[in-house]
Design an enzyme around this catalytic site. Structure first.
Site, PDB file in Angstrom:
ATOM      1  N   ARG A   1      11.941  -4.818   5.301  1.00 37.03           N
ATOM      2  CA  ARG A   1      11.613  -3.425   4.986  1.00 37.03           C
ATOM      3  C   ARG A   1      12.441  -2.435   5.811  1.00 37.03           C
ATOM      4  O   ARG A   1      12.664  -2.634   7.000  1.00 37.03           O
ATOM      5  CB  ARG A   1      10.133  -3.193   5.269  1.00 37.03           C
ATOM      6  CG  ARG A   1       9.751  -1.724   5.235  1.00 37.03           C
ATOM      7  CD  ARG A   1       8.281  -1.514   5.252  1.00 37.03           C
ATOM      8  NE  ARG A   1       7.649  -2.111   6.414  1.00 37.03           N
ATOM      9  CZ  ARG A   1       6.346  -2.133   6.579  1.00 37.03           C
ATOM     10  NH1 ARG A   1       5.555  -1.641   5.661  1.00 37.03           N
ATOM     11  NH2 ARG A   1       5.842  -2.677   7.650  1.00 37.03           N
TER      12      ARG A   1
ATOM     13  N   ARG B   1     -10.213   0.543   8.169  1.00 39.09           N
ATOM     14  CA  ARG B   1      -9.686  -0.764   8.514  1.00 39.09           C
ATOM     15  C   ARG B   1     -10.709  -1.620   9.246  1.00 39.09           C
ATOM     16  O   ARG B   1     -10.424  -2.746   9.628  1.00 39.09           O
ATOM     17  CB  ARG B   1      -8.507  -0.557   9.447  1.00 39.09           C
ATOM     18  CG  ARG B   1      -7.235  -1.216   9.004  1.00 39.09           C
ATOM     19  CD  ARG B   1      -6.187  -0.734   9.975  1.00 39.09           C
ATOM     20  NE  ARG B   1      -4.975  -1.437   9.875  1.00 39.09           N
ATOM     21  CZ  ARG B   1      -3.889  -0.987   9.241  1.00 39.09           C
ATOM     22  NH1 ARG B   1      -3.917   0.147   8.602  1.00 39.09           N
ATOM     23  NH2 ARG B   1      -2.797  -1.688   9.254  1.00 39.09           N
TER      24      ARG B   1
ATOM     25  N   ARG C   1      -0.696  -8.838  13.234  1.00 37.87           N
ATOM     26  CA  ARG C   1      -1.261  -7.838  12.310  1.00 37.87           C
ATOM     27  C   ARG C   1      -2.013  -8.509  11.164  1.00 37.87           C
ATOM     28  O   ARG C   1      -3.066  -8.031  10.745  1.00 37.87           O
ATOM     29  CB  ARG C   1      -0.134  -6.940  11.768  1.00 37.87           C
ATOM     30  CG  ARG C   1       0.376  -5.954  12.828  1.00 37.87           C
ATOM     31  CD  ARG C   1       1.742  -5.364  12.496  1.00 37.87           C
ATOM     32  NE  ARG C   1       1.806  -4.755  11.202  1.00 37.87           N
ATOM     33  CZ  ARG C   1       2.941  -4.506  10.542  1.00 37.87           C
ATOM     34  NH1 ARG C   1       4.109  -4.832  11.075  1.00 37.87           N
ATOM     35  NH2 ARG C   1       2.904  -3.944   9.363  1.00 37.87           N
TER      36      ARG C   1
ATOM     37  N   LYS D   1       0.840  -1.212   0.000  1.00 41.64           N
ATOM     38  CA  LYS D   1       0.000   0.000   0.000  1.00 41.64           C
ATOM     39  C   LYS D   1       0.873   1.259   0.000  1.00 41.64           C
ATOM     40  O   LYS D   1       0.696   2.157  -0.810  1.00 41.64           O
ATOM     41  CB  LYS D   1      -0.933   0.023   1.241  1.00 41.64           C
ATOM     42  CG  LYS D   1      -1.812  -1.211   1.374  1.00 41.64           C
ATOM     43  CD  LYS D   1      -2.734  -1.126   2.582  1.00 41.64           C
ATOM     44  CE  LYS D   1      -2.044  -1.148   3.941  1.00 41.64           C
ATOM     45  NZ  LYS D   1      -1.340  -2.417   4.249  1.00 41.64           N
TER      46      LYS D   1
ATOM     47  N   ARG E   1      10.658  -0.426  11.497  1.00 37.11           N
ATOM     48  CA  ARG E   1       9.528  -0.228  12.402  1.00 37.11           C
ATOM     49  C   ARG E   1       9.541  -1.228  13.547  1.00 37.11           C
ATOM     50  O   ARG E   1       9.815  -2.404  13.333  1.00 37.11           O
ATOM     51  CB  ARG E   1       8.218  -0.356  11.610  1.00 37.11           C
ATOM     52  CG  ARG E   1       7.858   0.937  10.903  1.00 37.11           C
ATOM     53  CD  ARG E   1       6.735   0.805   9.910  1.00 37.11           C
ATOM     54  NE  ARG E   1       5.596   0.026  10.363  1.00 37.11           N
ATOM     55  CZ  ARG E   1       4.509  -0.179   9.620  1.00 37.11           C
ATOM     56  NH1 ARG E   1       4.422   0.338   8.413  1.00 37.11           N
ATOM     57  NH2 ARG E   1       3.522  -0.904  10.086  1.00 37.11           N
TER      58      ARG E   1
HETATM   59  P1  AP5 Z   1       4.824  -1.638   1.999  1.00 37.25           P
HETATM   60  O1  AP5 Z   1       4.475  -0.849   0.779  1.00 37.25           O
HETATM   61  O2  AP5 Z   1       5.562  -0.953   3.075  1.00 37.25           O
HETATM   62  O3  AP5 Z   1       3.522  -2.385   2.551  1.00 37.25           O
HETATM   63  P2  AP5 Z   1       2.220  -1.826   3.251  1.00 37.25           P
HETATM   64  O4  AP5 Z   1       1.041  -2.451   2.585  1.00 37.25           O
HETATM   65  O5  AP5 Z   1       2.248  -0.326   3.328  1.00 37.25           O
HETATM   66  O6  AP5 Z   1       2.380  -2.521   4.665  1.00 37.25           O
HETATM   67  P3  AP5 Z   1       2.343  -1.936   6.144  1.00 37.25           P
HETATM   68  O7  AP5 Z   1       3.132  -2.887   6.961  1.00 37.25           O
HETATM   69  O8  AP5 Z   1       2.725  -0.494   6.181  1.00 37.25           O
HETATM   70  O9  AP5 Z   1       0.825  -2.085   6.411  1.00 37.25           O
HETATM   71  P4  AP5 Z   1       0.103  -2.068   7.757  1.00 37.25           P
HETATM   72  O10 AP5 Z   1      -1.265  -1.962   7.249  1.00 37.25           O
HETATM   73  O11 AP5 Z   1       0.386  -3.184   8.661  1.00 37.25           O
HETATM   74  O12 AP5 Z   1       0.730  -0.805   8.528  1.00 37.25           O
HETATM   75  P5  AP5 Z   1       0.182   0.654   8.845  1.00 37.25           P
HETATM   76  O13 AP5 Z   1       1.334   1.560   8.900  1.00 37.25           O
HETATM   77  O14 AP5 Z   1      -0.967   0.978   7.986  1.00 37.25           O
HETATM   78  O15 AP5 Z   1       5.660  -2.914   1.512  1.00 37.25           O
HETATM   79  C1  AP5 Z   1       6.272  -3.793   2.461  1.00 37.25           C
HETATM   80  C2  AP5 Z   1       7.678  -4.178   2.002  1.00 37.25           C
HETATM   81  O16 AP5 Z   1       7.588  -5.013   0.848  1.00 37.25           O
HETATM   82  C3  AP5 Z   1       8.547  -2.973   1.586  1.00 37.25           C
HETATM   83  O17 AP5 Z   1       9.879  -3.204   2.004  1.00 37.25           O
HETATM   84  C4  AP5 Z   1       8.464  -2.951   0.059  1.00 37.25           C
HETATM   85  O18 AP5 Z   1       9.642  -2.450  -0.529  1.00 37.25           O
HETATM   86  C5  AP5 Z   1       8.224  -4.428  -0.274  1.00 37.25           C
HETATM   87  N1  AP5 Z   1       7.293  -4.598  -1.383  1.00 37.25           N
HETATM   88  C6  AP5 Z   1       6.174  -3.863  -1.665  1.00 37.25           C
HETATM   89  N2  AP5 Z   1       5.547  -4.322  -2.765  1.00 37.25           N
HETATM   90  C7  AP5 Z   1       6.275  -5.395  -3.191  1.00 37.25           C
HETATM   91  C8  AP5 Z   1       6.148  -6.289  -4.311  1.00 37.25           C
HETATM   92  N3  AP5 Z   1       5.132  -6.181  -5.215  1.00 37.25           N
HETATM   93  N4  AP5 Z   1       7.081  -7.279  -4.432  1.00 37.25           N
HETATM   94  C9  AP5 Z   1       8.127  -7.385  -3.543  1.00 37.25           C
HETATM   95  N5  AP5 Z   1       8.306  -6.533  -2.480  1.00 37.25           N
HETATM   96  C10 AP5 Z   1       7.391  -5.572  -2.306  1.00 37.25           C
HETATM   97  O19 AP5 Z   1      -0.410   0.450  10.342  1.00 37.25           O
HETATM   98  C11 AP5 Z   1       0.449   0.198  11.434  1.00 37.25           C
HETATM   99  C12 AP5 Z   1      -0.369   0.081  12.708  1.00 37.25           C
HETATM  100  O20 AP5 Z   1      -1.041   1.326  12.973  1.00 37.25           O
HETATM  101  C13 AP5 Z   1      -1.490  -0.969  12.675  1.00 37.25           C
HETATM  102  O21 AP5 Z   1      -1.014  -2.249  13.029  1.00 37.25           O
HETATM  103  C14 AP5 Z   1      -2.458  -0.383  13.738  1.00 37.25           C
HETATM  104  O22 AP5 Z   1      -2.002  -0.643  15.041  1.00 37.25           O
HETATM  105  C15 AP5 Z   1      -2.351   1.122  13.500  1.00 37.25           C
HETATM  106  N6  AP5 Z   1      -3.340   1.623  12.539  1.00 37.25           N
HETATM  107  C16 AP5 Z   1      -3.073   2.241  11.343  1.00 37.25           C
HETATM  108  N7  AP5 Z   1      -4.214   2.579  10.722  1.00 37.25           N
HETATM  109  C17 AP5 Z   1      -5.224   2.173  11.532  1.00 37.25           C
HETATM  110  C18 AP5 Z   1      -6.639   2.208  11.427  1.00 37.25           C
HETATM  111  N8  AP5 Z   1      -7.253   2.757  10.349  1.00 37.25           N
HETATM  112  N9  AP5 Z   1      -7.371   1.695  12.435  1.00 37.25           N
HETATM  113  C19 AP5 Z   1      -6.778   1.156  13.526  1.00 37.25           C
HETATM  114  N10 AP5 Z   1      -5.443   1.073  13.687  1.00 37.25           N
HETATM  115  C20 AP5 Z   1      -4.679   1.587  12.704  1.00 37.25           C
HETATM  116 MG    MG Z   2       2.424   1.057   4.918  1.00 35.83          MG
END
Ligand code: AP5
Ligand code: MG
Ligand code: ZN
Length: 216
Positions: free
Chosen positions: A127, A88, A172, A13, A161
């Site tokens: 990552r 979410r 997660r 994402k 992270r």
């Molecule tokens: P990356 O693009 O970083 O993946 P991502 O989908 O952004 O994954 P996240 O881990 O950021 O998602 P998340 O939803 O757990 O975290 P968030 O910050 O939203 O890609 C990952 C890696 O793979 C990178 O190194 C990239 O280079 C590589 N990659 C990407 N695409 C690839 C491909 N096609 N092939 C190979 N490699 C690839 O949330 C964190 C925390 O915040 C949550 O756990 C929760 O506690 C809280 N939170 C956030 N939003 C909410 C909400 N709306 N409600 C409640 N809690 C929330």
């Molecule tokens: Mg992300």
């Protein structure tokens, strides 16, 4: 154009949103990034969210709904937004619908990045990102061009992270399956759900997303 990216942790994402925001002039809004900024600032929200995030669980809906409600009404999101990590839960999606309806704003696409959950632990554990500008990288899949130097800004400090430990990633992923996956039928019923294969190479996923957005 207003777009939501949905997918489990590691689906890409953030990676794709960083690219699409430049091409399509959309404002990338990541609730994960916003929460991490609150944690870093030591705010009341940040203090409440930190332990929950470190466990890999979801922060309560009311905090997120307030946070995104304030952010989405800022002038820089008026031309279009690209939501990453919000909504979410179905409760968050319903609140977003109300906010948008109140402002006569429509949702154009909800794009699901379809991935195999088992591959996500490897993606996430490799990552890292630039401490200065936030550009995202991966030990295997997206290295910096010059070792130890950020492609985007030339920075030399990188961060990982605290919630990217394998056992936390598994929590997660479970939270995604249980609390976030119900959004898919919710948006399907509204006719805005699209799916893109998130297991393809990063550039190929960007191309597919581009075709989808251009066709709009
Ligand atoms: P990356 O693009 O970083 O993946 P991502 O989908 O952004 O994954 P996240 O881990 O950021 O998602 P998340 O939803 O757990 O975290 P968030 O910050 O939203 O890609 C990952 C890696 O793979 C990178 O190194 C990239 O280079 C590589 N990659 C990407 N695409 C690839 C491909 N096609 N092939 C190979 N490699 C690839 O949330 C964190 C925390 O915040 C949550 O756990 C929760 O506690 C809280 N939170 C956030 N939003 C909410 C909400 N709306 N409600 C409640 N809690 C929330
Ligand atoms: Mg992300
Ligand atoms: Zn940088």
């Amino acid at each position: 154009m207003n777009v939501i990216l949905v997918g489990p942790p590691g689906a890409g994402k953030g990676t794709q949103a960083q690219r699409l925001q430049e091409t399509y002039g959309l404002k990338h809004l990541s609730t994960g990034d916003m929460l991490r900024a609150e944690v870093a600032a030591g705010s009341a929200v940040g203090r409440q969210a930190k332990a929950i995030m470190d466990r890999g669980e979801l922060v309560p809906d009311e905090i997120l709904i307030k946070m995104i409600g304030e952010r989405i009404t800022q002038p820089d999101a008026a031309k279009g937004f690209l939501l990453d990590g919000f909504p979410r839960t179905v409760g968050q999606a319903e609140a977003l619908d109300q906010m948008l309806a109140g402002r006569k704003v429509t949702l154009d696409h909800v794009i699901q990045l379809v991935v195999n959950n088992d591959a996500m632990v490897e993606r996430i554990s490799g990552r890292f990102s630039c401490k200065t500008c936030g550009a995202g990288y991966h030990d295997t899949f997206k290295k910096t061009k010059k070792p130890g130097v950020c492609d985007a800004c030339g920075g030399t400090e990188f961060v990982r992270r605290p919630d990217d430990k394998p056992e936390t990633v598994r929590t997660r992923l479970e939270a995604y399956d249980r609390q976030t996956a119900p959004l898919l039928p919710y948006y399907q019923a509204k006719g805005v759900l699209r799916a893109v294969d998130g297991m393809a190479a990063i550039d190929d996923v960007t191309k597919k997303l581009g075709l989808l957005l251009k066709a709009a």
